[in-house]
Design an enzyme around this catalytic site. Structure first.
Site, PDB file in Angstrom:
ATOM      1  N   PRO A  82       0.660  -1.222   0.252  1.00 11.56           N
ATOM      2  CG  PRO A  82      -0.747  -1.434   1.809  1.00 11.56           C
ATOM      3  CD  PRO A  82       0.716  -2.061   1.202  1.00 11.56           C
ATOM      4  CD  GLU A  83       4.197   2.882  -2.385  1.00  7.57           C
ATOM      5  OE1 GLU A  83       4.310   3.777  -1.695  1.00  7.57           O
ATOM      6  OE2 GLU A  83       4.850   2.000  -2.841  1.00  7.57           O
ATOM      7  CG  HIS A  96      -3.697 -13.964   6.871  1.00  8.09           C
ATOM      8  ND1 HIS A  96      -2.660 -14.516   7.449  1.00  8.09           N
ATOM      9  CD2 HIS A  96      -3.968 -14.715   5.934  1.00  8.09           C
ATOM     10  CE1 HIS A  96      -2.224 -15.586   6.543  1.00  8.09           C
ATOM     11  NE2 HIS A  96      -3.201 -15.587   5.483  1.00  8.09           N
ATOM     12  NE  ARG A 111       5.277 -10.445   2.478  1.00  9.13           N
ATOM     13  CZ  ARG A 111       5.798  -9.807   1.355  1.00  9.13           C
ATOM     14  NH1 ARG A 111       5.518  -9.313   0.480  1.00  9.13           N
ATOM     15  NH2 ARG A 111       7.489 -10.055   1.532  1.00  9.13           N
ATOM     16  NE  ARG A 118      19.802  14.142  -0.460  1.00  9.39           N
ATOM     17  CZ  ARG A 118      18.799  13.403   0.294  1.00  9.39           C
ATOM     18  NH1 ARG A 118      18.698  11.933  -0.123  1.00  9.39           N
ATOM     19  NH2 ARG A 118      18.482  13.777   1.421  1.00  9.39           N
TER      20      ARG A 118
END
Ligand code: ZN
Length: 275
Positions: A2-3, A95, A114, A156
């Site tokens: 999920p973002e 789950h 998970r 960077r």
């Protein structure tokens, strides 16, 4: 995984719970990324949910007890987590590790096959919590702009794609959104960050916001499905320019989309459009 858009849509879907009082908390399996605190059932009982906000990919649920003392519960979906809002008679499945049951018979249920997700008590000052204190600005806030980006990547040398996925710089730019916004900004993902001009930074920030907003809009229209009891907790249905399209023709120039690994993440781009 999920973002940010999925987390934000999850937060919006939980808003009907505001001002509801907790009847009970059930921990079926405490061994998530960190153990779910054993005190939660006692702490949250009879507390009222008075706020639901989001920081990066954390949902911050603010509760208040009858002495008007507040505390914040952090929820994170990890790799495979999903939060549903269900009738409390709906039986838990394999789950389903954590429930908050409210007096109005609704239950907030966390499913996470998970178990990389998290349920943590952050007390009163969540922004001082170790998980939140070092985070960069939200991508959709005005504080994240071209000048900010340019200023902060000047020294960077890592690839721009890897750099914009660093949550110390900006939160919530996941793998899909990084590839897509770099395509939309016409920047090669392998470009060293310190070689991206201010003008390109302005363009990139604009496209990061646009890409995330497109996902939010797609998610908003499928909120009902997202919160259903069946269905798939995957990404919202979206058309991608480059993500997952290795070898397929670029939608702008027709040449094949390429894939390269950057920072261990698959990265998709068009070598012709993105220079
Ligand atoms: Zn192209």
């Amino acid at each position: 995984m999920p973002e940010l858009p999925e987390v934000e849509i999850t937060r919006r879907g939980l808003l009907p719970l505001l001002n509801q009082t907790v009847k009970k908390v059930v921990i079926r399996n405490a061994s998530m990324r960190w153990p779910i605190p054993a005190h939660l059932p006692k702490t949250l009982e009879n507390q009222k949910l008075i706020g639901l906000t989001r920081r990066a990919k954390y949902i911050l649920a603010e509760f208040q007890n009858d002495k008007s003392e507040n505390g914040i519960l952090l929820l994170h979906l990890g790799m495979s987590g999903r939060i549903s809002l269900l009738d409390r008679n709906y039986p838990p499945e394999k789950h389903d590790h954590f429930d908050i049951e409210f007096n109005d018979k609704q239950v907030l249920r966390l499913r996470d096959p998970r178990r990389f997700g998290a349920v943590l008590w952050a007390g009163l000052e969540p922004n001082n919590h170790a998980l939140l204190s070092a985070l960069g600005p939200e991508p959709l806030d005005d504080a994240f702009n071209g000048k900010y980006l340019h200023q902060n990547i000047r020294t960077r040398t890592a690839a721009i794609k890897t750099t914009i996925m660093d949550s110390h710089l900006v939160v919530g730019v996941g793998n899909i959104y990084a590839s897509e916004s770099l395509f939309r900004a016409r920047i090669n993902p392998q470009t060293p960050a310190n070689q991206v001009s201010l003008a390109k930074c302005e363009k990139l920030v604009k496209e990061i916001k646009a890409t995330l907003n497109d996902a939010l809009n797609a998610g908003g229209s499928s909120l009902r499905d997202f919160f259903g009891t069946d269905g798939n907790p995957g990404y919202f249905q979206q058309e991608y320019f480059v993500y997952g399209r290795t070898g397929q023709p670029c939608k702008v120039c027709g040449r094949p989309i390429k894939m390269v690994r950057l920072g261990q993440r698959s990265t998709f781009y068009c070598a012709n459009c993105q220079r």
